[in-house]
Design a protein around this motif. Structure first.
Motif, mmCIF file in Angstrom:
data_model
loop_
_atom_site.group_PDB
_atom_site.id
_atom_site.type_symbol
_atom_site.label_atom_id
_atom_site.label_comp_id
_atom_site.label_asym_id
_atom_site.label_seq_id
_atom_site.Cartn_x
_atom_site.Cartn_y
_atom_site.Cartn_z
ATOM 1 N N UNK A 12 38.105 86.749 30.634
ATOM 2 C CA UNK A 12 36.661 86.649 30.398
ATOM 3 C C UNK A 12 36.364 85.760 29.200
ATOM 4 N N UNK A 13 37.181 85.888 28.140
ATOM 5 C CA UNK A 13 36.963 85.106 26.937
ATOM 6 C C UNK A 13 38.213 84.277 26.658
ATOM 7 N N UNK A 14 38.094 82.994 26.865
ATOM 8 C CA UNK A 14 39.201 82.085 26.623
ATOM 9 C C UNK A 14 38.630 80.771 26.118
ATOM 10 N N UNK A 15 39.081 80.362 24.916
ATOM 11 C CA UNK A 15 38.521 79.164 24.286
ATOM 12 C C UNK A 15 38.746 77.920 25.142
ATOM 13 N N UNK A 16 39.959 77.785 25.668
ATOM 14 C CA UNK A 16 40.257 76.607 26.479
ATOM 15 C C UNK A 16 39.378 76.558 27.725
ATOM 16 N N UNK A 17 39.145 77.718 28.319
ATOM 17 C CA UNK A 17 38.288 77.786 29.505
ATOM 18 C C UNK A 17 36.892 77.263 29.173
ATOM 19 N N UNK A 18 36.341 77.719 28.047
ATOM 20 C CA UNK A 18 35.002 77.281 27.624
ATOM 21 C C UNK A 18 34.993 75.785 27.351
ATOM 22 N N UNK A 19 36.053 75.288 26.678
ATOM 23 C CA UNK A 19 36.136 73.863 26.353
ATOM 24 C C UNK A 19 36.182 73.018 27.616
#
Length: 224
Positions: free
Chosen positions: A167-174
């Motif tokens: 649900x929370x992943x920095x790379x995913x958001x980037x």
């Protein structure tokens, strides 16, 4: 009154140069700022993630700063090649570098699978170059649009599959934000000159995305 369109054109070009400069600086800062992180981890995904930003910097250099050179230098003979050929060459380089940058982003996500195919990188470079040639020779901007949309859809599908349980992943958001950034820049190319207000909004949105990515990446790199 006849000077108003010319002044508006200069303002729009000035905004494009500032926009390209900010994106190039952000890309180079991300590339250099993650150098130590890559050295410490030797993570292949980080390697290709870094390179993709260096390639984006090169793409935006050829997109805008070559135009600036033509504007500053009044005598086109200094460029050796005729202006039309020179412009076509820089356009090919812009398309090539922006396309290969997207390929490297894809590679950074799929490196564990793609490392089994050592020639995959060479194939990506070849495909990026062929893509640039097809777009230039077809002289149809819609070809560029649909090719990039296909690549962005592939990125989004890949992100969804790889990070489906996170649900929370920095790379995913980037990666999602980069996809939005790339989509905005595709739209920017399609926008007619008289809609420069929308172009400025795209520039502001794109810069905001890159500044956020820069902050998060450098913060993450500094904490390791």
């Amino acid at each position: 009154m006849s000077r108003i369109p010319e002044m508006m054109g200069m303002m729009g070009f000035g905004a494009e140069i500032i926009y390209a400069f900010v994106i190039i600086i952000c890309c180079l800062m991300i590339y250099l700022g993650t150098k130590e992180l890559y050295k410490l981890s030797a993570h292949e995904g980080i390697k290709y993630f870094r390179i993709s930003f260096l390639l984006f910097a090169l793409a935006f250099f050829f997109r805008s700063f070559i135009k600036l050179a033509f504007l500053i230098v009044k005598d086109p003979r200094i460029f050796i090649l005729p202006p039309d050929i020179f412009q076509s060459l820089t356009t090919i380089l812009f398309i090539y570098f922006s396309t290969i940058a997207i390929f490297y982003l894809i590679y950074s996500m799929l490196w564990k699978k793609l490392r089994k195919f050592p020639r995959a990188i060479y194939l990506m470079h070849l495909l990026a170059f062929i893509t640039a040639l097809i777009i230039i020779l077809s002289k149809n901007i819609l070809v560029y649009f649909f090719i990039n949309i296909a690549l962005l859809l592939f990125i989004i599908i890949t992100i969804t599959i790889i990070h489906r349980n996170e649900k929370k992943n920095l790379l995913k958001v980037i990666y999602v934000l980069l996809s939005i950034f790339l989509f905005l820049n595709i739209i920017d190319i399609l926008i007619p000159k008289f809609l420069e207000v929308f172009q400025l909004l795209i520039y502001l949105a794109s810069i905001s995305i890159f500044l956020w990515i820069l902050h998060k990446v450098l913060t993450k790199a500094g904490s390791n």
